[in-house]
Write an enzyme that holds these catalytic residues in place. Sequence first.
Site, PDB file in Angstrom:
ATOM      1  N   LYS A  97      33.227  51.053 -10.482  1.00  0.00           N
ATOM      2  CA  LYS A  97      33.519  51.769  -9.232  1.00  0.00           C
ATOM      3  C   LYS A  97      33.075  50.966  -8.014  1.00  0.00           C
ATOM      4  CE  LYS A  97      30.601  55.066  -7.664  1.00  0.00           C
ATOM      5  NZ  LYS A  97      30.131  55.020  -6.282  1.00  0.00           N
ATOM      6  N   ASN A  98      31.817  50.507  -8.045  1.00  0.00           N
ATOM      7  CA  ASN A  98      31.274  49.895  -6.832  1.00  0.00           C
ATOM      8  C   ASN A  98      31.790  48.486  -6.575  1.00  0.00           C
ATOM      9  OD1 ASN A  98      30.014  52.222  -6.196  1.00  0.00           O
ATOM     10  ND2 ASN A  98      27.977  51.604  -6.902  1.00  0.00           N
ATOM     11  N   ARG A 137      30.822  57.262   1.189  1.00  0.00           N
ATOM     12  CA  ARG A 137      30.213  56.267   2.076  1.00  0.00           C
ATOM     13  C   ARG A 137      30.858  54.894   1.961  1.00  0.00           C
ATOM     14  NH1 ARG A 137      25.288  57.097   4.330  1.00  0.00           N
ATOM     15  NH2 ARG A 137      25.126  54.844   4.385  1.00  0.00           N
ATOM     16  N   CYS A 170      22.958  61.165   3.431  1.00  0.00           N
ATOM     17  CA  CYS A 170      23.583  61.732   2.234  1.00  0.00           C
ATOM     18  C   CYS A 170      22.485  62.241   1.322  1.00  0.00           C
ATOM     19  CB  CYS A 170      24.512  60.746   1.561  1.00  0.00           C
ATOM     20  SG  CYS A 170      23.697  59.601   0.490  1.00  0.00           S
ATOM     21  N   ARG A 224      20.152  56.442   4.667  1.00  0.00           N
ATOM     22  CA  ARG A 224      21.141  55.378   4.510  1.00  0.00           C
ATOM     23  C   ARG A 224      21.765  54.905   5.833  1.00  0.00           C
ATOM     24  NH1 ARG A 224      24.801  56.568  -0.676  1.00  0.00           N
ATOM     25  NH2 ARG A 224      24.915  54.311  -0.742  1.00  0.00           N
ATOM     26  N   VAL A 251      17.038  43.466   1.404  1.00  0.00           N
ATOM     27  CA  VAL A 251      18.298  43.302   0.669  1.00  0.00           C
ATOM     28  C   VAL A 251      19.166  44.557   0.794  1.00  0.00           C
ATOM     29  CG1 VAL A 251      19.249  43.057  -1.662  1.00  0.00           C
ATOM     30  CG2 VAL A 251      17.298  41.682  -0.961  1.00  0.00           C
ATOM     31  N   SER A 252      20.399  44.365   1.209  1.00  0.00           N
ATOM     32  CA  SER A 252      21.352  45.478   1.254  1.00  0.00           C
ATOM     33  C   SER A 252      22.675  45.029   0.638  1.00  0.00           C
ATOM     34  CB  SER A 252      21.581  45.928   2.700  1.00  0.00           C
ATOM     35  OG  SER A 252      22.800  46.649   2.792  1.00  0.00           O
ATOM     36  N   VAL A 253      23.131  45.796  -0.344  1.00  0.00           N
ATOM     37  CA  VAL A 253      24.408  45.505  -1.000  1.00  0.00           C
ATOM     38  C   VAL A 253      25.535  45.599   0.028  1.00  0.00           C
ATOM     39  CG1 VAL A 253      26.044  46.377  -2.726  1.00  0.00           C
ATOM     40  CG2 VAL A 253      23.596  46.294  -3.246  1.00  0.00           C
ATOM     41  N   ASP A 283      20.703  53.053  -9.530  1.00  0.00           N
ATOM     42  CA  ASP A 283      21.810  53.873 -10.040  1.00  0.00           C
ATOM     43  C   ASP A 283      21.627  54.256 -11.511  1.00  0.00           C
ATOM     44  OD1 ASP A 283      22.962  53.832  -7.571  1.00  0.00           O
ATOM     45  OD2 ASP A 283      24.550  52.416  -8.061  1.00  0.00           O
ATOM     46  N   ILE A 308      14.321  52.164  -3.765  1.00  0.00           N
ATOM     47  CA  ILE A 308      15.507  51.835  -2.957  1.00  0.00           C
ATOM     48  C   ILE A 308      15.869  52.985  -2.012  1.00  0.00           C
ATOM     49  CG2 ILE A 308      17.937  51.109  -2.998  1.00  0.00           C
ATOM     50  CD1 ILE A 308      16.106  49.020  -4.267  1.00  0.00           C
ATOM     51  N   ARG A 329      33.752  61.607  -9.403  1.00  0.00           N
ATOM     52  CA  ARG A 329      33.745  60.533  -8.401  1.00  0.00           C
ATOM     53  C   ARG A 329      33.466  59.186  -9.057  1.00  0.00           C
ATOM     54  NH1 ARG A 329      29.866  61.025  -3.630  1.00  0.00           N
ATOM     55  NH2 ARG A 329      30.754  58.951  -3.514  1.00  0.00           N
TER      56      ARG A 329
HETATM   57  C1  EPZ Z   1      25.302  50.437  -2.899  1.00  0.00           C
HETATM   58  O1  EPZ Z   1      25.013  51.267  -1.785  1.00  0.00           O
HETATM   59  C2  EPZ Z   1      25.925  51.319  -3.946  1.00  0.00           C
HETATM   60  N1  EPZ Z   1      27.120  51.949  -3.419  1.00  0.00           N
HETATM   61  C3  EPZ Z   1      24.933  52.389  -4.387  1.00  0.00           C
HETATM   62  O2  EPZ Z   1      25.522  53.147  -5.434  1.00  0.00           O
HETATM   63  C4  EPZ Z   1      23.671  51.706  -4.898  1.00  0.00           C
HETATM   64  O3  EPZ Z   1      22.712  52.692  -5.221  1.00  0.00           O
HETATM   65  C5  EPZ Z   1      23.116  50.776  -3.834  1.00  0.00           C
HETATM   66  O4  EPZ Z   1      24.134  49.824  -3.421  1.00  0.00           O
HETATM   67  C6  EPZ Z   1      21.901  49.979  -4.299  1.00  0.00           C
HETATM   68  O5  EPZ Z   1      22.222  49.235  -5.429  1.00  0.00           O
HETATM   69  C7  EPZ Z   1      28.256  51.315  -3.408  1.00  0.00           C
HETATM   70  O6  EPZ Z   1      28.361  50.157  -3.802  1.00  0.00           O
HETATM   71  C8  EPZ Z   1      29.458  52.075  -2.935  1.00  0.00           C
HETATM   72  P1  EPZ Z   1      22.181  49.250   0.142  1.00  0.00           P
HETATM   73  P2  EPZ Z   1      24.632  50.648  -0.383  1.00  0.00           P
HETATM   74  O7  EPZ Z   1      22.767  48.895   1.450  1.00  0.00           O
HETATM   75  O8  EPZ Z   1      25.400  49.390  -0.181  1.00  0.00           O
HETATM   76  C9  EPZ Z   1      18.846  50.741   3.239  1.00  0.00           C
HETATM   77  C10 EPZ Z   1      26.337  55.080  -6.479  1.00  0.00           C
HETATM   78  O9  EPZ Z   1      25.761  56.038  -7.052  1.00  0.00           O
HETATM   79  N2  EPZ Z   1      19.715  50.232   4.336  1.00  0.00           N
HETATM   80  O10 EPZ Z   1      21.843  48.148  -0.805  1.00  0.00           O
HETATM   81  O11 EPZ Z   1      24.764  51.723   0.628  1.00  0.00           O
HETATM   82  C11 EPZ Z   1      19.455  51.919   2.507  1.00  0.00           C
HETATM   83  O12 EPZ Z   1      19.250  53.127   3.207  1.00  0.00           O
HETATM   84  C12 EPZ Z   1      25.820  54.541  -5.178  1.00  0.00           C
HETATM   85  O13 EPZ Z   1      27.358  54.533  -6.946  1.00  0.00           O
HETATM   86  C13 EPZ Z   1      19.245  50.302   5.636  1.00  0.00           C
HETATM   87  O14 EPZ Z   1      18.139  50.780   5.922  1.00  0.00           O
HETATM   88  O15 EPZ Z   1      23.099  50.313  -0.623  1.00  0.00           O
HETATM   89  C14 EPZ Z   1      18.743  51.840   1.188  1.00  0.00           C
HETATM   90  O16 EPZ Z   1      17.486  52.447   1.310  1.00  0.00           O
HETATM   91  C15 EPZ Z   1      24.701  55.364  -4.627  1.00  0.00           C
HETATM   92  N3  EPZ Z   1      20.053  49.812   6.640  1.00  0.00           N
HETATM   93  C16 EPZ Z   1      18.574  50.339   0.964  1.00  0.00           C
HETATM   94  O17 EPZ Z   1      18.731  49.739   2.264  1.00  0.00           O
HETATM   95  C17 EPZ Z   1      21.276  49.256   6.395  1.00  0.00           C
HETATM   96  O18 EPZ Z   1      21.960  48.843   7.350  1.00  0.00           O
HETATM   97  C18 EPZ Z   1      19.587  49.703   0.040  1.00  0.00           C
HETATM   98  O19 EPZ Z   1      20.890  50.128   0.396  1.00  0.00           O
HETATM   99  C19 EPZ Z   1      21.730  49.196   5.060  1.00  0.00           C
HETATM  100  C20 EPZ Z   1      20.933  49.690   4.055  1.00  0.00           C
END
Ligand code: EPZ
Length: 426
Positions: free
Chosen positions: A22-23, A99, A123, A128, A169-171, A313, A335, A405
Amino acid sequence: MDRIRIRGGHRLSGEIPISGAKNAALKLMAASLLSAEPLTLANVPRLADVRAMSELLMSFGVGIQMTLSPQLGEGDTMRLEAKEITSVFASYDMVRKMRASFQVLAPLLARQGQAKVSLPGGCAIGARPVELHLSALTQMGAQVELADGYVIATAPNGLTGAEIVFPFVSVGATETAMMAATLAKGTTRIVNAAREPEITDLGNCLIAMGAEIWGLGSSEITVQGVEKLHGAAYRVMPDRIEAGTYAIAAAIAGGEVELLGASHETIASLLALLTRSGAVVSDTPRGLKIAMNGSRPRPSDVTTAPYPGFPTDLQAQIMALMTVADGTSVIREKIFENRFMHVPELARMGADVRIDGDTATVRGVARLKGAPVMATDLRASVSLVLAGLAAEGETMVGRVYHLDRGFDRLEEKLSRAGADISRVPE
Ligand code: EPZ
């Protein structure tokens, strides 16, 4: 609304095909916006989120053709053609529901020089925020304004390469920067990039479309911008979270399951933990085999972390397993700040879990008891399904739309492997 009914206590045996991720799929779909030529994706999972992303892309003028596969294990094929982009607007309604919709911002901006995309808002699992996405785009020369809950981004003369150093780190932010950089003038260096396999999958698809990218899978990604991207055909990687979930299903229900298409490397942290807990994990020519015989799982401590650490996840699912372990486990969620929403529901089934901030202490019990439960996000929902497989009696999981989903035909896959699970229409 449909519910999922599970009658616990059946061992699993046989094969479970793993669907496309999915992701990865959602971001690959968004990447189709970067080219006027068609992108054909194979191994697309059949999920509500994929349908939602299709609708959003169609609202921008993307033509989408789906070819559904009659085989559960094969995945669908999707042809996306963004010949002309007729709208650059993503509404609150769309982005709030899913999202990942926010990931259209960078490709729209890179290709069209403008985009208006709703801020996602909080959410169920945490606040987030998206400031890292916005700062990456700003560093690449975009003008970014926030108005009435929307991000309005413009780059009339295109984006320019930059050195982007993420503070953590942010995905999503890594994907935003990488997609934007493919069409920027000059070179972009992304430092402290996320290393998740889904990012490598997106990068490889962009390379197939003509992008120039180095360092995928490492914490420093370099992108040399090109004039334009072209069409490509690309196969979505297998879903490591789905594979991990079914590996835990075998461990909690007992028995032996082969996960077709699963890759050991992408869930190595989980498989090491399952092995410590008493499961036997082996690689097979077609994927992975997980066997769990007889005794209760041994307890194990877990801390979630960016890849290659233990994935957030899979945190809810591993907690379900630890609720029936032969001892106490400590699970730390590092996370997301609010990702323990499954705990009160697991407690309804007899689990003994105490939460203190980001730490859950799980004291294993000999047996869970079936109950009506529901959850607020898809990974939490599936952890209740896993608990139901091990519980005595009947578990009814509500709010099935969360499962739909992110889990492709879950009840069909599990029931073929011997679980007593069915969808109960209401
Ligand atoms: C992705 O979300 C995935 N979603 C998430 O899967 C997954 O849990 C997450 O990566 C971590 O592996 C998708 O790929 C669609 P992040 P993402 O940016 O990209 C903070 C699922 O169940 N952050 O790596 O949104 C954030 O709040 C979902 O399939 C900021 O503060 O995750 C979090 O605490 C849920 N500012 C941390 O970083 C920013 O600008 C990591 O988030 C961006 C992120």
